[in-house]
Design a protein around this motif. Structure first.
Motif, PDB file in Angstrom:
ATOM      1  N   UNK A 130       2.334 -10.070  -6.169  1.00  0.00           N
ATOM      2  CA  UNK A 130       2.272  -8.874  -5.842  1.00  0.00           C
ATOM      3  C   UNK A 130       1.140  -8.569  -4.525  1.00  0.00           C
ATOM      4  N   UNK A 131      -0.043  -9.358  -4.721  1.00  0.00           N
ATOM      5  CA  UNK A 131      -0.759  -9.361  -3.734  1.00  0.00           C
ATOM      6  C   UNK A 131      -0.350  -9.828  -2.286  1.00  0.00           C
ATOM      7  N   UNK A 132       0.346 -10.972  -2.432  1.00  0.00           N
ATOM      8  CA  UNK A 132       1.033 -11.448  -1.351  1.00  0.00           C
ATOM      9  C   UNK A 132       2.027 -10.613  -0.852  1.00  0.00           C
ATOM     10  N   UNK A 133       2.932  -9.875  -1.599  1.00  0.00           N
ATOM     11  CA  UNK A 133       3.784  -8.815  -0.957  1.00  0.00           C
ATOM     12  C   UNK A 133       3.078  -7.817  -0.331  1.00  0.00           C
ATOM     13  N   UNK A 134       2.004  -7.392  -0.825  1.00  0.00           N
ATOM     14  CA  UNK A 134       1.225  -6.337  -0.297  1.00  0.00           C
ATOM     15  C   UNK A 134       0.552  -6.694   0.998  1.00  0.00           C
ATOM     16  N   UNK A 135      -0.023  -8.081   1.273  1.00  0.00           N
ATOM     17  CA  UNK A 135      -0.352  -8.505   2.436  1.00  0.00           C
ATOM     18  C   UNK A 135       0.985  -8.564   3.575  1.00  0.00           C
ATOM     19  N   UNK A 136       2.103  -9.002   2.992  1.00  0.00           N
ATOM     20  CA  UNK A 136       3.235  -9.116   3.949  1.00  0.00           C
ATOM     21  C   UNK A 136       3.387  -7.942   4.318  1.00  0.00           C
ATOM     22  N   UNK A 137       3.528  -6.868   3.614  1.00  0.00           N
ATOM     23  CA  UNK A 137       3.881  -5.422   4.003  1.00  0.00           C
ATOM     24  C   UNK A 137       2.812  -4.773   5.119  1.00  0.00           C
ATOM     25  N   UNK A 138       1.499  -5.210   4.750  1.00  0.00           N
ATOM     26  CA  UNK A 138       0.601  -4.689   5.852  1.00  0.00           C
ATOM     27  C   UNK A 138       0.935  -5.475   7.278  1.00  0.00           C
ATOM     28  N   UNK A 139       1.148  -6.553   7.136  1.00  0.00           N
ATOM     29  CA  UNK A 139       1.498  -7.511   8.288  1.00  0.00           C
ATOM     30  C   UNK A 139       2.665  -6.739   8.878  1.00  0.00           C
TER      31      UNK A 139
END
Length: 108
Positions: free
Chosen positions: A55-64
């Motif tokens: 979930x943390x990785x997905x959140x970072x990807x969403x921000x990018x």
């Protein structure tokens, strides 16, 4: 404030007596906590959330991804110009391959 993801929050608990309760003559509509520890545990719920690493990785990807524009205006202008000039060429094999790939991803 705590959020119950099962759909039942503190204000949504049904405290009305059922027919079986009415027939026994029970006047208590809300059961008293039998253990003081239970009452304290219910009041001690905090605002704690823990996210998985995925979930943390997905959140970072969403921000990018938020940094990129939704549409490439330069590419759109280039294609529009080529269509107007009659110079836009369609690679039928590439188009067919992309269609097959899309079909494969949707229907397996």
């Amino acid at each position: 404030m705590s959020v119950d993801f099962n759909g039942i929050g503190p204000g949504q608990v049904n405290t009305q007596r059922t027919t079986a309760d009415k027939s026994t003559g029970s006047q208590n509509t809300q059961p008293a906590p039998s253990d003081p520890a239970k009452a304290q545990a219910q009041g001690a719920r905090g605002d704690n959330v823990s996210l998985s690493s995925q979930a943390k990785d997905l959140k970072q990807l969403e921000q990018k991804l938020g940094d990129y524009p939704e549409m490439d205006d330069d590419r759109i202008a280039e294609i529009r110009s080529a269509l107007e000039n009659g110079t836009y060429k369609i690679d039928a094999e590439k188009l067919a391959q992309k269609m097959l790939e899309m079909d494969e991803s949707i229907f397996g």
